[in-house]
Design a protein around this motif. Structure first.
Motif, PDB file in Angstrom:
ATOM      1  N   GLY A 171       0.637   1.822   8.190  1.00  0.00           N
ATOM      2  CA  GLY A 171       0.534   2.378   9.533  1.00  0.00           C
ATOM      3  C   GLY A 171       0.371   1.339  10.622  1.00  0.00           C
ATOM      4  N   ILE A 172       0.640   0.090  10.310  1.00  0.00           N
ATOM      5  CA  ILE A 172       0.473  -0.977  11.296  1.00  0.00           C
ATOM      6  C   ILE A 172       1.710  -1.116  12.173  1.00  0.00           C
ATOM      7  CG2 ILE A 172       0.150  -3.480  11.564  1.00  0.00           C
ATOM      8  CD1 ILE A 172      -1.636  -3.301   9.035  1.00  0.00           C
ATOM      9  N   MET A 173       2.871  -0.872  11.604  1.00  0.00           N
ATOM     10  CA  MET A 173       4.095  -0.921  12.400  1.00  0.00           C
ATOM     11  C   MET A 173       4.998   0.223  12.003  1.00  0.00           C
ATOM     12  SD  MET A 173       5.904  -4.199  10.467  1.00  0.00           S
ATOM     13  CE  MET A 173       6.683  -4.718  11.907  1.00  0.00           C
ATOM     14  N   PRO A 195       0.836  -1.201   0.000  1.00  0.00           N
ATOM     15  CA  PRO A 195       0.000   0.000   0.000  1.00  0.00           C
ATOM     16  C   PRO A 195       0.871   1.251   0.000  1.00  0.00           C
ATOM     17  CG  PRO A 195      -0.010  -1.021   2.161  1.00  0.00           C
ATOM     18  CD  PRO A 195       0.772  -1.932   1.251  1.00  0.00           C
ATOM     19  N   GLU A 196       0.360   2.327  -0.506  1.00  0.00           N
ATOM     20  CA  GLU A 196       1.113   3.575  -0.609  1.00  0.00           C
ATOM     21  C   GLU A 196       0.472   4.663   0.243  1.00  0.00           C
ATOM     22  OE1 GLU A 196       3.982   3.859  -2.145  1.00  0.00           O
ATOM     23  OE2 GLU A 196       3.941   1.835  -2.969  1.00  0.00           O
ATOM     24  N   THR A 197       0.009   4.337   1.435  1.00  0.00           N
ATOM     25  CA  THR A 197      -0.703   5.319   2.242  1.00  0.00           C
ATOM     26  C   THR A 197       0.236   6.271   2.972  1.00  0.00           C
ATOM     27  OG1 THR A 197      -0.831   3.768   4.085  1.00  0.00           O
ATOM     28  CG2 THR A 197      -2.701   3.830   2.571  1.00  0.00           C
ATOM     29  N   GLN A 198       1.468   5.861   3.233  1.00  0.00           N
ATOM     30  CA  GLN A 198       2.416   6.717   3.926  1.00  0.00           C
ATOM     31  C   GLN A 198       3.777   6.577   3.265  1.00  0.00           C
ATOM     32  OE1 GLN A 198       2.673   6.265   8.165  1.00  0.00           O
ATOM     33  NE2 GLN A 198       0.502   5.927   8.409  1.00  0.00           N
ATOM     34  N   ASP A 199       4.520   7.685   3.222  1.00  0.00           N
ATOM     35  CA  ASP A 199       5.884   7.634   2.705  1.00  0.00           C
ATOM     36  C   ASP A 199       6.785   7.207   3.860  1.00  0.00           C
ATOM     37  OD1 ASP A 199       8.085   7.915   1.042  1.00  0.00           O
ATOM     38  OD2 ASP A 199       8.366  10.012   1.620  1.00  0.00           O
TER      39      ASP A 199
END
Length: 76
Positions: free
Chosen positions: A37-39, A10-14
């Motif tokens: 954003g899980i870890m 996924p590309e939700t956060q850099d």
């Protein structure tokens, strides 16, 4: 060790870690979970992929995976 296709990531956060390169055996899994954003890492751009996972860290990861609103950076 599972090998996931890069399209799974996924590309939700850099996210970037200085100690996890594309050559690392768990790169795709680590980056997938970090971008979702899980870890997260240990701070200062370090992930420390060979460190043992503490029980409290595992519990936090499971909680974030089950409840998207608790993921790192969500709503902040």
């Amino acid at each position: 060790t599972p090998t996931w296709p890069r399209s799974f990531m996924p590309e939700t956060q850099d996210v970037r870690f200085t100690d996890v390169t594309e050559a690392h055996r768990d790169y795709v899994g680590i980056m997938s979970l970090a971008r979702a954003g899980i870890m997260g890492g240990k701070g200062d751009g370090v992930f420390d992929p060979d460190a043992p996972v503490l029980r409290s860290e595992a519990a936090a990861m499971l909680s974030r995976a089950a409840q998207p609103a608790l993921r790192l950076g969500a709503g902040n």
